[in-house]
Design an enzyme around this catalytic site. Structure first.
Site, PDB file in Angstrom:
ATOM      1  N   HIS A  80       0.725  -1.169  -0.064  1.00 43.52           N
ATOM      2  CA  HIS A  80       0.567   0.579  -0.033  1.00 43.52           C
ATOM      3  C   HIS A  80       1.069   1.043   0.024  1.00 43.52           C
ATOM      4  O   HIS A  80       1.336   1.688   1.194  1.00 43.52           O
ATOM      5  CB  HIS A  80      -0.836  -0.195   0.563  1.00 43.52           C
ATOM      6  N   HIS A 131      -6.389  -0.153   5.665  1.00 46.16           N
ATOM      7  CA  HIS A 131      -5.733  -0.406   7.338  1.00 46.16           C
ATOM      8  C   HIS A 131      -7.278  -0.726   8.314  1.00 46.16           C
ATOM      9  O   HIS A 131      -7.123   0.108   9.174  1.00 46.16           O
ATOM     10  CB  HIS A 131      -5.555   1.556   7.237  1.00 46.16           C
ATOM     11  N   ASP A 150       1.918   3.147   3.050  1.00 42.49           N
ATOM     12  CA  ASP A 150       0.783   4.591   3.217  1.00 42.49           C
ATOM     13  C   ASP A 150       2.394   5.299   2.693  1.00 42.49           C
ATOM     14  O   ASP A 150       1.411   6.657   2.065  1.00 42.49           O
ATOM     15  CB  ASP A 150       0.149   4.420   3.798  1.00 42.49           C
TER      16      ASP A 150
HETATM   17  O1  LIG Z   1      -6.948   8.328   5.062  1.00 44.26           O
HETATM   18  C1  LIG Z   1      -6.266   9.203   4.823  1.00 44.26           C
HETATM   19  O2  LIG Z   1      -5.513  10.465   4.231  1.00 44.26           O
HETATM   20  C2  LIG Z   1      -5.627   8.618   3.421  1.00 44.26           C
HETATM   21  C3  LIG Z   1      -5.740   9.264   1.800  1.00 44.26           C
HETATM   22  C4  LIG Z   1      -5.811   7.998   0.616  1.00 44.26           C
HETATM   23  C5  LIG Z   1      -6.338   8.691  -0.496  1.00 44.26           C
HETATM   24  O3  LIG Z   1      -6.323   9.800  -0.688  1.00 44.26           O
HETATM   25  O4  LIG Z   1      -6.484   8.084  -1.928  1.00 44.26           O
HETATM   26  O5  LIG Z   1      -5.356   7.080   0.962  1.00 44.26           O
HETATM   27  C6  LIG Z   1      -5.013   6.428   2.560  1.00 44.26           C
HETATM   28  O6  LIG Z   1      -4.462   5.425   2.125  1.00 44.26           O
HETATM   29  C7  LIG Z   1      -5.243   7.210   3.056  1.00 44.26           C
END
Ligand SMILES: O=C(O)c1cc(C(=O)O)oc(=O)c1
Length: 295
Positions: free
Chosen positions: A22, A172, A248
């Site tokens: 991820h 998550h 992430d």
């Molecule tokens: O919690 C978040 O802000 C977030 C945002 C994004 C996204 O904007 O794709 O991706 C993630 O895995 C987590």
């Protein structure tokens, strides 16, 4: 916030062939513009920077997940996959207007899933019938659906999620509120979701987003995010064949601190405590999902 510069070398030695399952690329905006409907504008985070981090941390491969700031314009993610020498696969965001030929082109670029996002601060609402139609179409390609939602919304989304015809991967851990008891009703519902539906997998990633008490993965901290550990460990130990892990990077929307990505890797042995669990989490499971032809 910009991501952490000069991450440490992890003390934890990743198993050979480990997959960062991820992570994202952002732009660069001059080449791949951000979507007009985006809810945040990130710093640029290029494929070259992502792959340099991969090599620095000791990962072999990446799964590049379409970030919401790019909407359903998958060009930056596709470009990253195509430039990876086969070492990256992707997860796209698509609308129902996508043609079969466009889906096929995404497949050839390495896309193996679509992401449905239900986090209200990140996206506008998409009708569930549209999402179900997309799920039916991508199922025929052997793809899966990645879902991102917050724990309080699981009851309302349950019927939709459990009707999806594909493997379903939760981002998550469904964002548990880790200040609540691990044996309380909210996390119990998430475990029940996984227990009763063998097609549901979970990423046990993002302790830096979920932690309330810390300590933060900074300044050499080897016991970071203690409040998240029991939640992630529970999922890894109960469902060892259905868990994935990712950095992430570049950590969209973090407001409090940017973790040292090397110390984030050092978080892994706190939640996958044996070599066998680590091998499944980091190699066997992501290979089965994203590179089944090699697994
Ligand atoms: O919690 C978040 O802000 C977030 C945002 C994004 C996204 O904007 O794709 O991706 C993630 O895995 C987590």
């Amino acid at each position: 916030m910009d991501w952490y510069t000069g991450p440490s070398k992890p003390r934890f030695q990743l198993p050979a062939g480990a997959v960062d399952a991820h992570c994202h690329v952002f732009g660069p905006g001059a080449e791949f513009p951000y979507a007009p409907e985006r809810k945040y504008t990130p710093c640029d985070a290029s494929k070259q920077q992502l792959y340099a981090l991969r090599d620095h941390l000791g990962f072999a491969r990446n799964v590049v997940v379409q970030a919401t700031c790019h909407g359903a314009d998958n060009r930056a993610m596709v470009d990253a996959c195509l430039s990876s020498d086969g070492k990256a696969r992707g997860v796209a965001t698509v609308r129902r207007s996508i043609s079969d030929a466009e889906l096929q082109a995404l497949h050839e670029a390495g896309v193996r899933g679509v992401r449905f996002n239900f986090v209200k601060r990140l996206v506008d609402f998409t009708p569930k019938d549209e999402l179900m139609e997309i799920a039916g179409r991508i199922a025929k390609l052997g793809w899966h659906v990645v879902i991102y939602f917050e724990a309080v919304d699981l009851p309302e989304l349950w019927d939709f999620f459990t009707a999806l015809p594909t493997t379903v991967v939760v981002d998550h851990m469904g964002r548990p509120d880790v200040s609540k008891p691990i044996d309380g009703p909210e996390f119990a519902l998430f475990l029940k979701f996984m227990r009763e539906h063998p097609n549901v997998w979970s990423k046990v990633s993002c302790p830096e987003r979920l932690s309330v008490t810390g300590p933060k993965a900074l300044n050499g901290e080897q016991a970071a995010y203690q409040d998240v550990v029991p939640f992630a460990r529970r999922v890894v130990e109960e469902f060892p064949d259905r868990v994935l892990w990712g950095t992430d990077w570049p950590h969209p929307n973090l407001k409090d601190h940017m973790p040292d990505d090397g110390l984030l890797v050092d978080f892994i042995p706190q939640i996958a405590t044996t070599a066998e669990l680590q091998q499944k989490l980091l190699v066997t499971n992501p290979m089965r999902l994203y590179w089944p032809e090699e697994a």
